[in-house]
Each structure stands twice: as structure tokens, then as C-alpha cells.
Enzyme design. Structure first.
Site, PDB file in Angstrom:
ATOM      1  N   ASP A   1      26.234 -15.084   6.276  1.00  0.00           N
ATOM      2  CA  ASP A   1      27.232 -16.154   6.279  1.00  0.00           C
ATOM      3  C   ASP A   1      27.323 -16.818   7.651  1.00  0.00           C
ATOM      4  O   ASP A   1      27.168 -16.157   8.683  1.00  0.00           O
ATOM      5  CB  ASP A   1      28.591 -15.568   5.890  1.00  0.00           C
ATOM      6  CG  ASP A   1      29.591 -16.636   5.486  1.00  0.00           C
ATOM      7  OD1 ASP A   1      29.172 -17.771   5.186  1.00  0.00           O
ATOM      8  OD2 ASP A   1      30.796 -16.329   5.467  1.00  0.00           O
TER       9      ASP A   1
ATOM     10  N   GLY B   1      26.191 -22.877   8.209  1.00  0.00           N
ATOM     11  CA  GLY B   1      26.772 -24.214   8.310  1.00  0.00           C
ATOM     12  C   GLY B   1      27.664 -24.372   9.521  1.00  0.00           C
ATOM     13  O   GLY B   1      27.602 -25.386  10.237  1.00  0.00           O
TER      14      GLY B   1
ATOM     15  N   TRP C   1      27.559 -22.610  12.254  1.00  0.00           N
ATOM     16  CA  TRP C   1      26.718 -22.538  13.450  1.00  0.00           C
ATOM     17  C   TRP C   1      26.142 -23.909  13.771  1.00  0.00           C
ATOM     18  O   TRP C   1      26.128 -24.343  14.936  1.00  0.00           O
ATOM     19  CB  TRP C   1      25.599 -21.521  13.200  1.00  0.00           C
ATOM     20  CG  TRP C   1      24.716 -21.229  14.370  1.00  0.00           C
ATOM     21  CD1 TRP C   1      24.890 -20.277  15.322  1.00  0.00           C
ATOM     22  CD2 TRP C   1      23.486 -21.904  14.704  1.00  0.00           C
ATOM     23  NE1 TRP C   1      23.851 -20.300  16.237  1.00  0.00           N
ATOM     24  CE2 TRP C   1      22.968 -21.295  15.881  1.00  0.00           C
ATOM     25  CE3 TRP C   1      22.777 -22.948  14.139  1.00  0.00           C
ATOM     26  CZ2 TRP C   1      21.787 -21.705  16.488  1.00  0.00           C
ATOM     27  CZ3 TRP C   1      21.588 -23.365  14.730  1.00  0.00           C
ATOM     28  CH2 TRP C   1      21.106 -22.747  15.891  1.00  0.00           C
TER      29      TRP C   1
ATOM     30  N   HIS D   1      20.654 -23.444   8.356  1.00  0.00           N
ATOM     31  CA  HIS D   1      19.897 -22.661   7.370  1.00  0.00           C
ATOM     32  C   HIS D   1      18.480 -22.376   7.886  1.00  0.00           C
ATOM     33  O   HIS D   1      17.949 -21.272   7.711  1.00  0.00           O
ATOM     34  CB  HIS D   1      19.826 -23.390   6.037  1.00  0.00           C
ATOM     35  CG  HIS D   1      21.165 -23.584   5.383  1.00  0.00           C
ATOM     36  ND1 HIS D   1      22.033 -22.537   5.162  1.00  0.00           N
ATOM     37  CD2 HIS D   1      21.790 -24.696   4.892  1.00  0.00           C
ATOM     38  CE1 HIS D   1      23.139 -22.986   4.576  1.00  0.00           C
ATOM     39  NE2 HIS D   1      23.000 -24.291   4.404  1.00  0.00           N
TER      40      HIS D   1
ATOM     41  N   SER E   1      24.014 -18.078  -3.966  1.00  0.00           N
ATOM     42  CA  SER E   1      24.890 -17.645  -5.056  1.00  0.00           C
ATOM     43  C   SER E   1      24.966 -18.703  -6.151  1.00  0.00           C
ATOM     44  O   SER E   1      24.600 -19.865  -5.940  1.00  0.00           O
ATOM     45  CB  SER E   1      26.299 -17.361  -4.527  1.00  0.00           C
ATOM     46  OG  SER E   1      26.956 -18.583  -4.198  1.00  0.00           O
TER      47      SER E   1
ATOM     48  N   ASN F   1      26.906 -21.571  -5.041  1.00  0.00           N
ATOM     49  CA  ASN F   1      26.269 -22.497  -4.094  1.00  0.00           C
ATOM     50  C   ASN F   1      25.692 -23.739  -4.767  1.00  0.00           C
ATOM     51  O   ASN F   1      25.444 -24.752  -4.093  1.00  0.00           O
ATOM     52  CB  ASN F   1      25.156 -21.787  -3.314  1.00  0.00           C
ATOM     53  CG  ASN F   1      25.672 -20.799  -2.301  1.00  0.00           C
ATOM     54  OD1 ASN F   1      24.978 -19.848  -1.940  1.00  0.00           O
ATOM     55  ND2 ASN F   1      26.897 -20.984  -1.826  1.00  0.00           N
TER      56      ASN F   1
ATOM     57  N   ARG G   1      27.510 -27.022  -4.078  1.00  0.00           N
ATOM     58  CA  ARG G   1      27.475 -27.688  -2.776  1.00  0.00           C
ATOM     59  C   ARG G   1      26.859 -29.079  -2.911  1.00  0.00           C
ATOM     60  O   ARG G   1      26.265 -29.408  -3.939  1.00  0.00           O
ATOM     61  CB  ARG G   1      26.662 -26.828  -1.788  1.00  0.00           C
ATOM     62  CG  ARG G   1      27.379 -25.557  -1.395  1.00  0.00           C
ATOM     63  CD  ARG G   1      26.683 -24.840  -0.272  1.00  0.00           C
ATOM     64  NE  ARG G   1      27.463 -23.698   0.188  1.00  0.00           N
ATOM     65  CZ  ARG G   1      27.130 -22.919   1.203  1.00  0.00           C
ATOM     66  NH1 ARG G   1      26.021 -23.159   1.888  1.00  0.00           N
ATOM     67  NH2 ARG G   1      27.892 -21.900   1.563  1.00  0.00           N
TER      68      ARG G   1
ATOM     69  N   ARG H   1      28.433  -8.148   6.510  1.00  0.00           N
ATOM     70  CA  ARG H   1      28.723  -9.581   6.353  1.00  0.00           C
ATOM     71  C   ARG H   1      28.956 -10.197   7.721  1.00  0.00           C
ATOM     72  O   ARG H   1      29.742  -9.679   8.529  1.00  0.00           O
ATOM     73  CB  ARG H   1      29.942  -9.833   5.475  1.00  0.00           C
ATOM     74  CG  ARG H   1      30.204 -11.344   5.336  1.00  0.00           C
ATOM     75  CD  ARG H   1      31.234 -11.696   4.307  1.00  0.00           C
ATOM     76  NE  ARG H   1      31.268 -13.154   4.133  1.00  0.00           N
ATOM     77  CZ  ARG H   1      31.655 -13.774   3.027  1.00  0.00           C
ATOM     78  NH1 ARG H   1      32.038 -13.071   1.985  1.00  0.00           N
ATOM     79  NH2 ARG H   1      31.661 -15.089   2.958  1.00  0.00           N
TER      80      ARG H   1
ATOM     81  N   GLU I   1      29.649   1.493   2.601  1.00  0.00           N
ATOM     82  CA  GLU I   1      30.434   1.247   3.803  1.00  0.00           C
ATOM     83  C   GLU I   1      30.333  -0.247   4.118  1.00  0.00           C
ATOM     84  O   GLU I   1      29.232  -0.817   4.115  1.00  0.00           O
ATOM     85  CB  GLU I   1      29.894   2.067   4.976  1.00  0.00           C
ATOM     86  CG  GLU I   1      30.013   3.569   4.795  1.00  0.00           C
ATOM     87  CD  GLU I   1      31.460   4.026   4.682  1.00  0.00           C
ATOM     88  OE1 GLU I   1      32.314   3.511   5.433  1.00  0.00           O
ATOM     89  OE2 GLU I   1      31.736   4.898   3.824  1.00  0.00           O
TER      90      GLU I   1
END
Length: 246
Positions: free
Chosen positions: A21, A24, A26, A38, A66, A69, A72, A189, A208
Site C-alpha cells: 500500500d 499513489g 508516494w 506503481h 483487488s 481496484n 479506480r 501492510r 501475526e
């Protein structure tokens, strides 16, 4: 000592799942279009994959695209699909060099034919590699996967192939799109978000969870090693007490 030197190779998570994640955001921070983020994220995939191979992690699964997505902007989706095709073609040689087998889960029928063709070719080319299985979750959602499994089990029951009274958790898992991959033991994540966003809901039951503020294009193998170290420092009880484990 560096993080990789501190890691106990006898206590590695056998399967690491990652939600990549922040591409965008960034790009936005740098005044660039989202697709630029991307593209930079592909560099992180390469470095993290090689880091996982160096450690000896046998399974790595990346939430690549996903089902949500697809909502978008059309230009971004088109660019992502083109990037998927070009990246797979470019990275096949790297996967062969590192002994990586490519795998994919999700509703792949929704992908453009060019992307499916590229995927299948790379999967075929890398099928005999054994060091690490890299799974891309594409057009994937856990609710879709679970619903699809339920439909398949119901059909099998109607046709007399499955006895409803004998359905167990193991039976159900065998109908999941991800089967026969083992359940992830560590889920990472990036970007600071603390949710699992419809990702491997069944499989992450005892994983975890590790969250980092780093955006995906800034995440590298050193960050992977840090996550694995934290994993190894956690006590995994699976419903037992600490005293029982000892």
C-alpha cells in the site's frame, strides 16, 4: 549485527503475505502521477522477493490488484494492467535466476487477455523452480474467494461428491482459490493503514499482523528483515497460555 544476522533461520515464517500500500501517496508527495508510484513499487517487489529468497522463505504472496481496484479511474487501471504485463515479462529472468515459481490467485477471467497470456507464460516458464513460490493476488477479494468456495462445495454436495455432515475446516480450505498454499504466518501492510482490506480473510486467522508507516515504494529487504525479526519475538499461543507453551 545487522537484522539479517539476528534472524533465526530455524524460526522463519514459512509464508509471508504483503499488502503493498502507498504507491499513489508516494507519487503524490513527489508531484508525480499515481502510475509513477506503481512503477517504483515494482522495484520494491524485486528487492523484497530477493530478500525473501535469501532468507529462505518458501512462500510470498502479494496483494497486487483487488476486485475493488477496478473502480479506480480508467486510465490508472489501464496503466496498471500494462505495467503488470511488462513487469512479468521483464522479471521472468530474475525469477529464474532466483529459483522463484510464479503463481496467481483471484478471478483471473476479469483480467485483460494480454495480462492472462503473460501470466500463464511466466507461470509455465518458472513451474519447476523450487526456492520460493511468489503468488500474485490479482482481481482478488477474500469475500469473492469464500463465496466461490461455498458455491463449489454446494455443487459438490448436490452431485453427491461431498457429504455435508463430513465438511470440516480442512475440507473448506481445499475449495479455496489459494489451495494448496499454506496459511500465511506473517502479514505485512505498508503505508500506516491498519486493516486487512478483504485480503485472505480465512487464511489469516492466526497470522501475526505487522504494520509499518513506510509507503510501499520505500519498502526494501531491510524492512522485510525487520518485520521477520518482530515476528520471531512474538509469542504465538494459538489459544493456549504462556505456561502451556513452556
Amino acid at each position: 549485527m545487522t537484522n539479517i544476522e539476528l534472524i533465526d533461520r530455524n524460526k522463519l515464517p514459512q509464508h509471508i503475505a504483503i499488502i503493498m500500500d502507498g504507491n499513489g501517496r508516494w507519487a503524490k508527495e513527489k508531484g508525480k502521477l499515481r502510475v509513477f508510484g506503481h512503477k517504483e513499487g515494482v522495484e520494491s517487489v524485486r528487492d523484497v522477493l530477493e530478500g525473501a529468497v535469501d532468507l529462505g522463505v518458501p512462500y510470498l504472496t502479494l496483494y497486487t490488484f483487488s476486485t475493488e481496484n477496478w473502480k479506480r479511474p480508467k486510465l490508472e487501471v489501464t496503466a496498471l494492467m500494462e505495467l503488470l504485463v511488462s513487469s512479468i515479462a521483464k522479471e521472468t529472468r530474475t525469477m529464474m535466476k532466483n529459483g522463484v515459481r510464479l503463481n496467481a490467485i483471484g478471478n483471473l477471467d476479469e483480467l485483460p487477455s494480454k495480462a492472462v497470456k503473460s501470466l500463464k507464460k511466466c507461470m509455465e516458464d518458472t513451474s519447476t523452480n523450487t526456492k520460493c513460490t511468489l503468488t500474485l493476488a490479482l482481481s482478488y477479494s477474500a469475500r469473492w474467494e469464500i463465496t466461490d468456495a461455498v458455491k463449489s462445495i454446494a455443487k459438490a454436495a448436490v452431485e453427491g461428491e461431498v457429504d455435508v455432515n463430513n465438511i470440516t475446516e480442512t475440507t473448506f480450505a481445499q475449495y479455496l482459490n489459494s489451495y494448496p498454499l499454506p496459511d500465511p504466518e506473517l502479514m505485512i501492510r505498508t503505508s500506516g493503514e491498519k486493516r486487512i482490506s478483504n485480503y485472505l480473510l480465512w487464511q489469516l486467522a492466526y497470522a501475526e499482523l505487522y504494520f509499518t508507516d513506510k509507503l510501499w515504494p520505500d519498502f526494501r529487504r531491510a524492512d522485510l528483515y525487520e518485520a521477520v525479526l518482530e515476528f520471531q519475538n512474538r509469542e504465538r499461543r494459538f489459544g493456549l497460555t504462556s505456561e502451556q507453551l513452556k
